[in-house]
Design a protein around this motif. Sequence first.
Motif, PDB file in Angstrom:
ATOM      1  N   THR A  16      -6.890 -11.667   5.345  1.00 31.25           N
ATOM      2  CA  THR A  16      -7.095 -10.654   4.310  1.00 31.25           C
ATOM      3  C   THR A  16      -5.816  -9.890   4.024  1.00 31.25           C
ATOM      4  OG1 THR A  16      -9.365 -10.338   5.099  1.00 31.25           O
ATOM      5  CG2 THR A  16      -8.452  -8.606   3.704  1.00 31.25           C
ATOM      6  N   GLU A  17      -5.498  -9.749   2.758  1.00 27.89           N
ATOM      7  CA  GLU A  17      -4.394  -8.893   2.310  1.00 27.89           C
ATOM      8  C   GLU A  17      -4.998  -7.608   1.761  1.00 27.89           C
ATOM      9  OE1 GLU A  17      -1.163  -9.357   2.425  1.00 27.89           O
ATOM     10  OE2 GLU A  17      -0.971 -11.500   2.850  1.00 27.89           O
ATOM     11  N   PRO A  18      -4.347  -6.470   1.979  1.00 29.41           N
ATOM     12  CA  PRO A  18      -4.863  -5.236   1.384  1.00 29.41           C
ATOM     13  C   PRO A  18      -4.780  -5.296  -0.136  1.00 29.41           C
ATOM     14  CG  PRO A  18      -2.723  -4.853   2.386  1.00 29.41           C
ATOM     15  CD  PRO A  18      -3.112  -6.252   2.722  1.00 29.41           C
ATOM     16  N   GLU A  19      -5.784  -4.735  -0.780  1.00 24.32           N
ATOM     17  CA  GLU A  19      -5.804  -4.662  -2.242  1.00 24.32           C
ATOM     18  C   GLU A  19      -5.719  -3.200  -2.654  1.00 24.32           C
ATOM     19  OE1 GLU A  19      -8.863  -6.991  -4.245  1.00 24.32           O
ATOM     20  OE2 GLU A  19      -9.227  -8.000  -2.334  1.00 24.32           O
ATOM     21  N   TYR A  20      -4.847  -2.926  -3.603  1.00 24.74           N
ATOM     22  CA  TYR A  20      -4.644  -1.565  -4.100  1.00 24.74           C
ATOM     23  C   TYR A  20      -5.269  -1.504  -5.490  1.00 24.74           C
ATOM     24  CZ  TYR A  20      -1.537  -1.400  -0.134  1.00 24.74           C
ATOM     25  OH  TYR A  20      -1.043  -1.453   1.145  1.00 24.74           O
ATOM     26  N   LEU A  21      -6.460  -0.928  -5.575  1.00 22.77           N
ATOM     27  CA  LEU A  21      -7.293  -1.024  -6.773  1.00 22.77           C
ATOM     28  C   LEU A  21      -7.178   0.143  -7.740  1.00 22.77           C
ATOM     29  CD1 LEU A  21     -10.560  -2.303  -5.021  1.00 22.77           C
ATOM     30  CD2 LEU A  21      -8.725  -3.660  -6.044  1.00 22.77           C
ATOM     31  N   TRP A  22      -6.650   1.279  -7.299  1.00 26.99           N
ATOM     32  CA  TRP A  22      -6.706   2.472  -8.137  1.00 26.99           C
ATOM     33  C   TRP A  22      -5.318   3.003  -8.464  1.00 26.99           C
ATOM     34  CZ3 TRP A  22      -9.574   2.015  -3.555  1.00 26.99           C
ATOM     35  CH2 TRP A  22     -10.916   1.713  -3.754  1.00 26.99           C
ATOM     36  N   GLY A  41     -13.306  -2.696   4.998  1.00 24.23           N
ATOM     37  CA  GLY A  41     -12.438  -1.611   5.428  1.00 24.23           C
ATOM     38  C   GLY A  41     -11.717  -0.992   4.250  1.00 24.23           C
ATOM     39  N   ILE A  42     -11.460   0.302   4.348  1.00 28.12           N
ATOM     40  CA  ILE A  42     -10.688   1.009   3.328  1.00 28.12           C
ATOM     41  C   ILE A  42      -9.754   1.957   4.065  1.00 28.12           C
ATOM     42  CG2 ILE A  42     -10.748   2.432   1.247  1.00 28.12           C
ATOM     43  CD1 ILE A  42     -13.940   1.756   1.598  1.00 28.12           C
ATOM     44  N   VAL A  43      -8.472   1.843   3.790  1.00 30.78           N
ATOM     45  CA  VAL A  43      -7.484   2.743   4.373  1.00 30.78           C
ATOM     46  C   VAL A  43      -7.071   3.720   3.289  1.00 30.78           C
ATOM     47  CG1 VAL A  43      -5.214   2.931   5.443  1.00 30.78           C
ATOM     48  CG2 VAL A  43      -6.696   0.995   6.007  1.00 30.78           C
TER      49      VAL A  43
END
Length: 122
Positions: A16-22, A41-43
Amino acid sequence: MDRQAIFDYAKKKYGTEPEYLWMKYPSYAVLRHQDNQKWYGIVMDVPKNKLGMTGAEIVDILDVKCEPLMIDLLRQSPGFLPGYHMNKSNWVSILLDGTVPDDTILDLLDKSFQNTMKKKKK
C-alpha cells in the motif's frame, strides 16, 4: 513511531502507498486496500485542541478501525482517543508521539487491515 515508518510498513507488508486525497489537507494520508478500496488507516496532523487535549501544537495521529469493545479498552490507555473525523464506535485515533509502543501501533494497523478486508464468499 512516525508517519514514514507506518508508510514503510504498509508498503512492505501490504503493498500500500499512502494516498493524499484532499487539497485542503495535503498532509492527510489514507491507506486503503487495493481490491475493495476500503480504508484501513488514515494519518493526519491535527492541533491538540481539536482532539480534546490541551494546547494548539500539531500532533500526528493514526486512525484505525477496531471492534467496539476493543475501542472501549484502548481509550482507557494513554495515547488513544476517539476516532478523529470517523465513526467513533468503530475507529480509534492513536497518538504518534511515542506514547503508544510501535509494536502496538503496528498490531492495531494489522487488525484494521483485517477488519476492512474484502469478505470471502461462502
